[in-house]
Design an enzyme around this catalytic site. Structure first.
Site, PDB file in Angstrom:
ATOM      1  CB  CYS A  85      -0.978   0.009   1.121  1.00 25.33           C
ATOM      2  SG  CYS A  85      -2.421   0.920   0.910  1.00 25.33           S
ATOM      3  CG  HIS A 122      -3.273  -3.172   4.085  1.00 25.62           C
ATOM      4  ND1 HIS A 122      -1.919  -2.479   4.665  1.00 25.62           N
ATOM      5  CD2 HIS A 122      -3.764  -2.183   3.494  1.00 25.62           C
ATOM      6  CE1 HIS A 122      -2.080  -1.274   4.550  1.00 25.62           C
ATOM      7  NE2 HIS A 122      -3.146  -1.059   3.566  1.00 25.62           N
ATOM      8  CD  GLU A 152      -0.017  -5.534   5.995  1.00 26.80           C
ATOM      9  OE1 GLU A 152      -0.149  -5.945   5.231  1.00 26.80           O
ATOM     10  OE2 GLU A 152      -0.525  -4.098   6.197  1.00 26.80           O
TER      11      GLU A 152
HETATM   12  N1  GLN Z   1      -3.790   6.128   0.983  1.00 31.19           N
HETATM   13  C1  GLN Z   1      -2.500   6.148   1.768  1.00 31.19           C
HETATM   14  C2  GLN Z   1      -1.439   6.761   1.066  1.00 31.19           C
HETATM   15  O1  GLN Z   1      -1.433   7.574   0.149  1.00 31.19           O
HETATM   16  C3  GLN Z   1      -1.934   4.553   1.535  1.00 31.19           C
HETATM   17  C4  GLN Z   1      -3.034   3.758   2.526  1.00 31.19           C
HETATM   18  C5  GLN Z   1      -2.388   2.719   3.242  1.00 31.19           C
HETATM   19  O2  GLN Z   1      -1.313   2.531   3.349  1.00 31.19           O
HETATM   20  N2  GLN Z   1      -3.388   1.700   3.710  1.00 31.19           N
HETATM   21  O3  GLN Z   1      -0.368   6.981   1.556  1.00 31.19           O
END
Ligand code: GLN
Length: 193
Positions: A84, A176, A178
């Site tokens: 992410c 995610h 994890e």
């Molecule tokens: N939207 C977040 C960002 O731009 C990422 C979200 C996440 O890691 N769950 O950093």
């Protein structure tokens, strides 16, 4: 995937959900340490950059002197996995104006892709490299991959958007793993390190 030899895995602990990665790796009986200083990268077989807030993570990576050290470690063969915000952090390019990513993997990423529709959701997805059983992927203000370079292999898509990819020993997921009980994606990362 059978038993894997123990790998030295670190989770970048500047901001985000690093403890959850440590917990799932320990469940797999693999060493895992929190990484707070650049010199701690030297002995690692693999580094995970967790989800969180990519603007903060990119800023702290630079402030603490991690940028060059991560690049050096990848050059000597360390595995790298961005989940992410971690994926945003290591992209070569973003569709957004900020943050400035550190540019290790040849992908173009768009932040908060699902944000305007739905902030968080779960979806069962197929991931190349795992067994055939679908993986319950959790998306939280998730980015997607818009473009990939020629050395990048797409590992998973959702409604034609790329949500997981790999370039040699560099791996990214929009979602995610994890935050689930399913440790297959972590096992997959261990096998590449
Ligand atoms: N939207 C977040 C960002 O731009 C990422 C979200 C996440 O890691 N769950 O950093």
């Amino acid at each position: 995937m059978g038993n894997l030899p123990d790998k030295q895995i670190g989770v970048l602990a500047l901001q985000g959900d690093f403890y959850e990665h440590i917990a799932i790796l320990e469940k797999l009986d693999n060493k895992a340490s929190l990484i707070k200083k650049p010199e701690e990268l030297e002995s690692l077989d693999g580094l995970i950059i967790p989800g969180g807030e990519s603007t903060t993570i990119c800023k702290l990576i630079r402030n603490y002197g991690f940028e060059e050290k991560i690049k050096l470690a990848v050059t000597r063969g360390m595995g790298l996995w961005g989940t992410c915000a971690g994926m945003i952090t290591i992209a070569k390019k973003l569709k957004d104006d900020y943050p400035k990513p550190i540019g290790i993997m040849d992908i173009t990423v768009e932040r908060n892709f699902y944000g305007r529709q739905i902030d968080s959701f779960e979806e069962k997805v197929v991931i190349k490299g795992l067994d055939d059983k679908k993986f319950n992927a959790i998306f939280i203000r998730a980015p997607i991959i818009r473009e990939v370079g020629k050395n990048v292999e797409v590992l998973s898509t959702l409604n034609n958007e790329i949500i997981a990819a790999r370039q040699d020993k560099i791996f990214v997921t929009s979602f995610h793993p994890e935050l689930t009980e399913d440790s297959r994606v972590h096992k997959y990362f261990l096998s590449m390190c």
